[in-house]
Design a protein around this motif. Structure first.
Motif, PDB file in Angstrom:
ATOM      1  N   SER A  16       0.794  -1.227   0.000  1.00  0.00           N
ATOM      2  CA  SER A  16       0.000   0.000   0.000  1.00  0.00           C
ATOM      3  C   SER A  16       0.827   1.277   0.000  1.00  0.00           C
ATOM      4  O   SER A  16       0.263   2.357  -0.121  1.00  0.00           O
ATOM      5  N   GLU A  17       2.164   1.210   0.140  1.00  0.00           N
ATOM      6  CA  GLU A  17       2.962   2.410   0.289  1.00  0.00           C
ATOM      7  C   GLU A  17       4.231   2.339  -0.551  1.00  0.00           C
ATOM      8  O   GLU A  17       4.720   1.264  -0.879  1.00  0.00           O
ATOM      9  N   ALA A  18       4.737   3.516  -0.898  1.00  0.00           N
ATOM     10  CA  ALA A  18       6.051   3.643  -1.504  1.00  0.00           C
ATOM     11  C   ALA A  18       6.846   4.632  -0.669  1.00  0.00           C
ATOM     12  O   ALA A  18       6.404   5.760  -0.458  1.00  0.00           O
ATOM     13  N   CYS A  19       7.998   4.220  -0.169  1.00  0.00           N
ATOM     14  CA  CYS A  19       8.788   5.066   0.717  1.00  0.00           C
ATOM     15  C   CYS A  19      10.217   5.173   0.203  1.00  0.00           C
ATOM     16  O   CYS A  19      10.736   4.260  -0.459  1.00  0.00           O
ATOM     17  N   ARG A  47      -3.176  -2.154 -20.064  1.00  0.00           N
ATOM     18  CA  ARG A  47      -4.328  -1.567 -19.372  1.00  0.00           C
ATOM     19  C   ARG A  47      -4.041  -1.282 -17.901  1.00  0.00           C
ATOM     20  O   ARG A  47      -4.698  -0.434 -17.288  1.00  0.00           O
ATOM     21  N   TYR A  48      -3.070  -1.966 -17.333  1.00  0.00           N
ATOM     22  CA  TYR A  48      -2.722  -1.704 -15.934  1.00  0.00           C
ATOM     23  C   TYR A  48      -2.050  -0.341 -15.763  1.00  0.00           C
ATOM     24  O   TYR A  48      -2.024   0.205 -14.661  1.00  0.00           O
ATOM     25  N   TYR A  49      -1.502   0.199 -16.854  1.00  0.00           N
ATOM     26  CA  TYR A  49      -0.796   1.475 -16.775  1.00  0.00           C
ATOM     27  C   TYR A  49      -1.686   2.664 -17.135  1.00  0.00           C
ATOM     28  O   TYR A  49      -1.226   3.802 -17.126  1.00  0.00           O
ATOM     29  N   GLU A  50      -2.954   2.413 -17.454  1.00  0.00           N
ATOM     30  CA  GLU A  50      -3.804   3.501 -17.933  1.00  0.00           C
ATOM     31  C   GLU A  50      -4.218   4.466 -16.834  1.00  0.00           C
ATOM     32  O   GLU A  50      -4.458   5.642 -17.094  1.00  0.00           O
ATOM     33  N   GLY A  51      -4.345   4.008 -15.614  1.00  0.00           N
ATOM     34  CA  GLY A  51      -4.783   4.861 -14.522  1.00  0.00           C
ATOM     35  C   GLY A  51      -3.635   5.284 -13.636  1.00  0.00           C
ATOM     36  O   GLY A  51      -2.450   5.177 -13.990  1.00  0.00           O
ATOM     37  N   ILE A  52      -3.977   5.769 -12.437  1.00  0.00           N
ATOM     38  CA  ILE A  52      -2.966   6.179 -11.465  1.00  0.00           C
ATOM     39  C   ILE A  52      -2.303   4.936 -10.887  1.00  0.00           C
ATOM     40  O   ILE A  52      -2.970   3.989 -10.464  1.00  0.00           O
ATOM     41  N   HIS A  53      -0.963   4.956 -10.860  1.00  0.00           N
ATOM     42  CA  HIS A  53      -0.215   3.814 -10.334  1.00  0.00           C
ATOM     43  C   HIS A  53       1.164   4.302  -9.922  1.00  0.00           C
ATOM     44  O   HIS A  53       1.613   5.377 -10.359  1.00  0.00           O
ATOM     45  N   PRO A  54       1.896   3.574  -9.084  1.00  0.00           N
ATOM     46  CA  PRO A  54       3.264   3.963  -8.748  1.00  0.00           C
ATOM     47  C   PRO A  54       4.113   4.073 -10.015  1.00  0.00           C
ATOM     48  O   PRO A  54       4.023   3.231 -10.914  1.00  0.00           O
ATOM     49  N   ALA A  55       4.930   5.096 -10.076  1.00  0.00           N
ATOM     50  CA  ALA A  55       5.660   5.378 -11.314  1.00  0.00           C
ATOM     51  C   ALA A  55       6.542   4.216 -11.748  1.00  0.00           C
ATOM     52  O   ALA A  55       6.711   3.974 -12.946  1.00  0.00           O
ATOM     53  N   ASP A  56       7.109   3.482 -10.795  1.00  0.00           N
ATOM     54  CA  ASP A  56       8.075   2.446 -11.133  1.00  0.00           C
ATOM     55  C   ASP A  56       7.495   1.036 -11.122  1.00  0.00           C
ATOM     56  O   ASP A  56       8.241   0.066 -11.226  1.00  0.00           O
ATOM     57  N   VAL A  57       6.185   0.895 -10.982  1.00  0.00           N
ATOM     58  CA  VAL A  57       5.632  -0.438 -10.849  1.00  0.00           C
ATOM     59  C   VAL A  57       5.776  -1.221 -12.148  1.00  0.00           C
ATOM     60  O   VAL A  57       5.650  -0.673 -13.255  1.00  0.00           O
ATOM     61  N   LEU A  58       6.058  -2.499 -12.018  1.00  0.00           N
ATOM     62  CA  LEU A  58       6.200  -3.409 -13.150  1.00  0.00           C
ATOM     63  C   LEU A  58       5.071  -4.429 -13.092  1.00  0.00           C
ATOM     64  O   LEU A  58       4.717  -4.920 -12.025  1.00  0.00           O
ATOM     65  N   PHE A  59       4.523  -4.772 -14.245  1.00  0.00           N
ATOM     66  CA  PHE A  59       3.513  -5.818 -14.335  1.00  0.00           C
ATOM     67  C   PHE A  59       4.060  -6.931 -15.214  1.00  0.00           C
ATOM     68  O   PHE A  59       4.370  -6.708 -16.396  1.00  0.00           O
ATOM     69  N   PRO A 126      26.750  -1.615  -9.851  1.00  0.00           N
ATOM     70  CA  PRO A 126      28.085  -1.335  -9.286  1.00  0.00           C
ATOM     71  C   PRO A 126      28.044  -0.327  -8.155  1.00  0.00           C
ATOM     72  O   PRO A 126      28.847  -0.398  -7.218  1.00  0.00           O
ATOM     73  N   GLY A 127      27.071   0.619  -8.195  1.00  0.00           N
ATOM     74  CA  GLY A 127      27.017   1.633  -7.155  1.00  0.00           C
ATOM     75  C   GLY A 127      26.028   1.350  -6.047  1.00  0.00           C
ATOM     76  O   GLY A 127      25.779   2.216  -5.209  1.00  0.00           O
ATOM     77  N   GLY A 128      25.433   0.196  -6.000  1.00  0.00           N
ATOM     78  CA  GLY A 128      24.446  -0.106  -4.964  1.00  0.00           C
ATOM     79  C   GLY A 128      23.318  -0.955  -5.519  1.00  0.00           C
ATOM     80  O   GLY A 128      23.536  -1.835  -6.361  1.00  0.00           O
ATOM     81  N   ARG A 129      22.087  -0.682  -5.081  1.00  0.00           N
ATOM     82  CA  ARG A 129      20.952  -1.502  -5.491  1.00  0.00           C
ATOM     83  C   ARG A 129      19.740  -0.613  -5.747  1.00  0.00           C
ATOM     84  O   ARG A 129      19.459   0.318  -4.996  1.00  0.00           O
ATOM     85  N   ALA A 130      19.015  -0.908  -6.819  1.00  0.00           N
ATOM     86  CA  ALA A 130      17.771  -0.203  -7.131  1.00  0.00           C
ATOM     87  C   ALA A 130      16.622  -1.194  -7.027  1.00  0.00           C
ATOM     88  O   ALA A 130      16.769  -2.382  -7.372  1.00  0.00           O
ATOM     89  N   GLU A 131      15.475  -0.712  -6.552  1.00  0.00           N
ATOM     90  CA  GLU A 131      14.323  -1.590  -6.353  1.00  0.00           C
ATOM     91  C   GLU A 131      13.086  -1.000  -7.010  1.00  0.00           C
ATOM     92  O   GLU A 131      12.932   0.221  -7.107  1.00  0.00           O
ATOM     93  N   ALA A 132      12.203  -1.879  -7.421  1.00  0.00           N
ATOM     94  CA  ALA A 132      10.917  -1.465  -7.981  1.00  0.00           C
ATOM     95  C   ALA A 132       9.891  -2.547  -7.663  1.00  0.00           C
ATOM     96  O   ALA A 132      10.224  -3.739  -7.620  1.00  0.00           O
ATOM     97  N   PRO A 133       8.641  -2.144  -7.431  1.00  0.00           N
ATOM     98  CA  PRO A 133       7.610  -3.157  -7.184  1.00  0.00           C
ATOM     99  C   PRO A 133       7.273  -3.893  -8.470  1.00  0.00           C
ATOM    100  O   PRO A 133       7.202  -3.295  -9.552  1.00  0.00           O
ATOM    101  N   ILE A 134       7.042  -5.184  -8.366  1.00  0.00           N
ATOM    102  CA  ILE A 134       6.661  -5.991  -9.511  1.00  0.00           C
ATOM    103  C   ILE A 134       5.444  -6.827  -9.133  1.00  0.00           C
ATOM    104  O   ILE A 134       5.431  -7.494  -8.092  1.00  0.00           O
ATOM    105  N   VAL A 135       4.415  -6.738  -9.946  1.00  0.00           N
ATOM    106  CA  VAL A 135       3.193  -7.507  -9.737  1.00  0.00           C
ATOM    107  C   VAL A 135       3.205  -8.673 -10.708  1.00  0.00           C
ATOM    108  O   VAL A 135       3.282  -8.475 -11.933  1.00  0.00           O
TER     109      VAL A 135
END
Length: 710
Positions: A16-19, A47-59, A126-135
């Motif tokens: 439910s949150e992105a921090c 169609r999952y990207y048509e509405g409001i959603h977290p900018a980085d979310v992956l489907f 190489p400089g660390g780690r990046a994360e994104a939500p994936i459904v």
């Protein structure tokens, strides 16, 4: 973008949150090209990207590959993992391939049976780690997915369609109502993922366990069920919130919730507490939003005259006794049976294969349980088994319709291997197939008080079908759902949908008289009194020294003619308008005495109660509209009849309540000596909707009461 807060911040996503969290040394996810448009086209998730959603979310879809690209000198300097709340996602359910230099391709290949839900894709740089939500979604178009539905037209309806018609009413008078699911909206997807939070990740790969758990969590988390009396707009129910619209906590009658976007928004605004209030069609619509949002096929099914068999004897048991006047009256069983019959009940059918069921143990071919599966998130009876729950909780299914129809029920075994009865199970809980068989195809048993019986009751008759002389009164009369294909504007605006409504009764049962066959409990020792064994079937305990079917012993010469007659007509609404020609009802029974027999006295009893669609008294009262007793003498060689009239004045006191569907239940009995008959029938009440014309050939009724037609 977490980089706006400075270096060292990384993203953390929950359901439910992105921090942005100060994690130290984390790389900005801007260094990762998530390739959302390209992946969406390849995986059919646009169609999952048509509405409001977290900018980085992956489907992503299981059985497919999701590719991201990273600026890095070599593939060996980059890696990716899937996480769930910081812990590793099961490694056997995905693989990672890396290739290239300068721009490195990182491909996450999901297994066809990967666990569905929301997780985190973590890319090590190489400089660390990046994360994104994936459904992770199912793929009903893939033959490798157990939810595979071969027909593209069927997938368009049962997976992709964002709205549908839900049918409510009774067997002879029902209408369709438009419900909007909007399953591609982020709020539906994220709430659906949150609903799986109690399940171990490994179990989320098993659609049978996911479906069963959702029937529990929708009631536990999202919908507060309310039936019967009391206010639906004020007060505070046990475990709920105080209804207060001014403070953002409104309560509504269940008929209010025909748009799931509104319901899910209320749910999240309440801090993920349950929305007040829901009934079966709302539970089914919530389930549809979540299940389709996960990429899975479902339809909403309505069964008319649905039976609730709570004592596992594959029947609805009704009880009667004679009063001092010789009239036969319905009575309470004193706690021996709690069965009921609903005008309609609505639940979900899901489409997937059942590799979890041992078809060979049932003497059936492989794939015997594939196809449509019944589940029900409306709370009715506690059931054992499942994932993420402990003990018996309100959950139901999935029950394979192929097994329901043929009365084949998977037996449950304990961890020690011994067979257990249908209420005790381990992981899957026996799928509740016997309960669904009762809902769609129960017998009807009539019991009369008998002091010579050990339980005080004797079985008068057991009916496989149509116990009242009226085909519309058959238990499990019919099952309908919205079919595949276009929907006319007339269907949406009027609720009359003959072309759009699909009769799916044959998916649940054979043509009547089909009977539900026999219960499957393995031994008498597993049942408590007042039960005993009668061959393979469990019946109420009767005096074993005499025949239990009293009708075979009757000596009265009276013959009761089939059916119950009604004026102005049997199948139609009662109109709640003073002076209207259909505002009253007159039921009547008919009988005859043959030539050469003695004249007979027939005692008729007519009882009318005001009930909701569950056949429960409305507004928390006894629902008593009125009762009349009529005595008739019938001469040899003659026919006779008895009747009673009930007017609007008799039921007007009940019409101001908040029930979604109000009916007048008529119980008509006739007795002559030791012969008797019972007829029961319900007449829907049509209270005109606001602004509806009342002087024409049809009246649009309020709420979910359909349309009266002259």
């Amino acid at each position: 973008r977490c980089s706006e807060f400075g270096s060292g911040y990384r993203r953390v996503f929950t359901a439910s949150e992105a921090c942005c969290v100060c994690g130290g040394g984390a790389a900005s996810s801007d260094a990762v090209d998530l390739r959302q448009p390209a992946n969406a086209r390849a995986l059919r998730t646009e169609r999952y990207y048509e509405g409001i959603h977290p900018a980085d979310v992956l489907f992503a879809r299981r059985g497919s590959v999701y590719e991201v690209r990273v600026a890095a000198a070599s593939a060996s300097s980059v890696d990716a993992v899937l996480l769930h709340d910081g812990a590793a996602y099961p490694q056997g359910m995905y693989a990672v391939r890396r290739a290239g230099s300068g721009t490195v391709s990182v491909a996450v290949e999901l297994a066809a049976d990967a666990a569905i839900g929301q997780y985190t894709l973590a890319v090590t740089l190489p400089g660390g780690r990046a994360e994104a939500p994936i459904v992770i979604l199912a793929d009903a178009s893939s033959p490798d997915d157990e939810a595979y539905m071969p027909s593209a037209e069927a997938r368009a309806e049962y997976v992709d369609n964002t709205w549908g018609m839900v049918f409510t009413g009774n067997a002879w008078s029902h209408s369709g109502y438009k419900h909007t699911y909007d399953q591609y909206e982020w709020n539906k997807v994220s709430v659906g993922a949150r609903s799986l939070r109690r399940m171990p990740v490994e179990d989320r790969a098993d659609l049978a366990l996911v479906a069963r758990h959702l029937t529990y969590s929708i009631n536990a988390d999202i919908c507060y069920g309310k039936w019967g009396g009391g206010s639906y707009t004020s007060g505070r129910p046990a475990g709920g919130y105080e209804c207060d619209a001014e403070k953002g906590r409104p309560c509504h009658r269940p008929g209010h919730w025909n748009n799931m976007t509104d319901l899910f928004a209320m749910h999240t605004s309440l801090g993920y507490n349950r929305v007040q209030y829901c009934q079966c069609w709302v539970y089914a619509s919530v389930f549809t939003s979540i299940w389709r949002g996960l990429g899975l096929p479902t339809r909403i099914t309505t069964i008319f005259n649905s039976a609730i068999d709570k004592d596992y004897n594959s029947a609805v048991d009704r009880f009667y006794e004679f009063n001092a006047d010789g009239a036969l009256r319905p009575v309470n069983s004193g706690g021996l049976a709690r069965d009921s019959q609903w005008n309609f009940h609505t639940w979900n059918d899901l489409w997937f294969a059942r590799s979890d069921i041992d078809c060979a143990a049932l003497g059936l071919r492989a794939g015997c349980a594939d196809g449509w599966q019944a589940v029900d998130s409306t709370p009715q009876m506690p059931s054992m088994g499942g994932s993420g729950v402990t003990g018996a909780v309100n959950q139901m299914g999935p029950a394979a319709l192929t097994l329901v129809k043929t009365n084949r029920h998977p037996r449950c075994r304990s961890d020690a291997g011994e067979l257990l009865n249908a209420t005790v199970a381990r992981k899957y809980g026996c799928y509740d197939t016997e309960f669904v068989t009762g809902e769609a195809n129960a017998n009807a048993n009539e019991w009369v008080r008998d002091s010579s019986s050990p339980t005080g009751w004797a079985l008068h008759a057991a009916h496989l079908t149509d116990p009242r002389g009226d085909a519309f009164d058959t238990l499990g009369h019919s099952a309908v759902a919205m079919g595949v294909g276009p929907v006319s504007p007339e269907c949406v605006s009027t609720g009359e949908c003959p072309a759009e409504k699909e009769d799916i009764t044959s998916d649940y049962k054979r043509p009547e008289p089909s009977g539900p066959a026999t219960p499957v409990l393995p031994s008498c020792a597993q049942r408590n009194a007042p039960y005993h064994c009668s061959g393979p079937r469990f019946q109420w305990n009767t005096d074993a020294r005499r025949a239990s079917v009293m009708a075979a012993e009757a000596t009265s010469p009276v013959t009761f003619l089939p059916g119950l007659e009604m004026l102005p007509r049997l199948h139609g609404h009662v109109v709640d308008v003073e002076g209207h020609a259909h505002s009253s009802l007159t039921p009547s029974l008919h009988f005859a005495v043959p030539e050469g027999a003695a004249a007979a006295k027939v005692v008729c009893s007519f009882i009318v109660t005001a009930v909701d669609y569950r056949s429960e008294a409305v507004d928390g009262e006894d629902g008593n509209v009125g009762s009349q007793t009529v005595n008739v003498m019938v001469e040899p060689g003659a026919e006779g009849s008895c009747s009673a009239t009930f007017t609007r004045d008799d039921y007007a006191a009940f019409t101001g309540g908040e029930s979604e569907a109000f009916a007048l239940k008529v119980v008509a009995t006739a007795a002559a000596g030791d012969a008797w008959t019972v007829r029961e029938h319900q007449k829907l009440l049509c209270t005109p909707a606001a602004g509806a014309a009342v002087d024409g050939a049809s009246i649009r009724c309020r709420g979910m009461e359909g349309t009266w037609v002259a």
